[in-house]
Design a protein around this motif. Structure first.
Motif: not given
Length: 294
Positions: A244-256, A274-289
């Motif tokens: 349990q908990g082995r399946i995780t994902a890293s998220f990147g978000i961009y408002q187009a 890529y930032r989410a992976k740098e921060k240890g994965r299993n997290c959400v990061q957004s790109f604010d243009w």
């Protein structure tokens, strides 16, 4: 025993050649039949009325013959029109053909074949646009739909956000537990996505373990909340024999923006991923243009 008259009528209905023969025979002999009826009635044999009757009978016979032939070949005209529409617009071939002669048989057969072919083509198009493992759209499907969503967003002056995520260390799952387990993980992820999507959101599997969500009418802050919900649901996903908990994902978000191409949208979302992976994965990061350009 079936009466001969019924058999004869049945033969006429089912044979185009017989129909044409009967119509042409009656049309050709219309002047003669009219003349016989006129003389049998004891009318004057003066040349003028006789010529008038012959002329009228000829015209009537000709018009009746042409009208009957027009009606006989009407299914062919309808079929030709339907095939032209199919070639030009892809419209289904539907014909109100009730005749049992050769033209009716051919018209129904062609219509049935074209409709069956259209059904096969529709299935092939759907398969070409669908990821067979997860049931989500694929990259080709996404590239077509995203254009429509961008046009709607620009027309309605509404935001649109892109969420890109991939499964953490998915290769290790395949290497350690086998591709069958990896496939079941992907299937489970597809179910999680479908269960949590809003009715107007789009979702596609665009790579081996990479997924993309298109969120219309959604600003970047709202997209972060939605991505967090997906991240939490994926953590709860249970696929035996994974712990349990082995399946995780890293998220990147961009408002187009309205002028972004699909490649640009994915690129900016990928930067956030890529930032989410740098921060240890299993997290959400957004790109604010806007923040990046200030």
């Amino acid at each position: 025993m079936i009466p001969r008259s019924v058999v004869a009528l049945q033969m006429i209905r089912e044979s185009l050649v017989t129909k044409i023969f009967v119509v042409c025979f009656l049309a050709i002999h219309m002047p003669l039949l009219a003349m016989i009826a006129y003389l049998a009635g004891g009318y004057s044999s003066h040349p003028f009325p006789i010529l008038t009757i012959l002329l009228v009978a000829t015209l009537v016979g000709t018009i009746a013959c042409l009208a009957a032939l027009w009606w006989f070949i009407r299914p062919l005209r309808l079929l030709a029109t339907a095939l032209k529409r199919y070639n030009a617009e892809g419209a289904p071939v539907r014909l109100p053909v009730e005749g049992t002669d050769e033209i009716g048989v051919v018209s129904r057969a062609v219509a049935a074949t074209m409709n069956e072919l259209e059904g096969v083509m529709r299935k092939l198009r759907q398969q070409a646009m669908t990821d067979q493992l997860t049931g989500l759209g694929n990259r080709r499907w996404l590239s077509e739909r995203i254009v429509t969503e961008q046009a709607r967003a620009e027309r309605e002056k509404s935001p649109i956000s892109v969420v890109l995520f991939d499964l953490d260390h998915f290769k290790d799952i395949n290497d350690s537990f086998g591709h069958d387990v990896g496939d079941r993980v992907l299937i489970g992820v597809g179910e999680v996505i479908r269960d949590n999507l809003r009715r107007y959101d789009l979702a596609a599997r665009i790579g081996g373990e990479e997924f993309c969500l298109i969120l219309p009418k959604t600003r970047i802050g709202e997209a972060v909340v939605i991505a967090e919900r997906f991240r939490t649901q994926l953590e709860k996903l249970n696929v035996d024999p994974l712990p349990q908990g082995r399946i995780t994902a890293s998220f990147g978000i961009y408002q187009a923006t309205p002028c972004d191409s699909m490649q640009a949208m994915l690129l900016q979302a990928d930067r956030a991923l890529y930032r989410a992976k740098e921060k240890g994965r299993n997290c959400v990061q957004s790109f604010d243009w806007h923040a990046e350009t200030r």
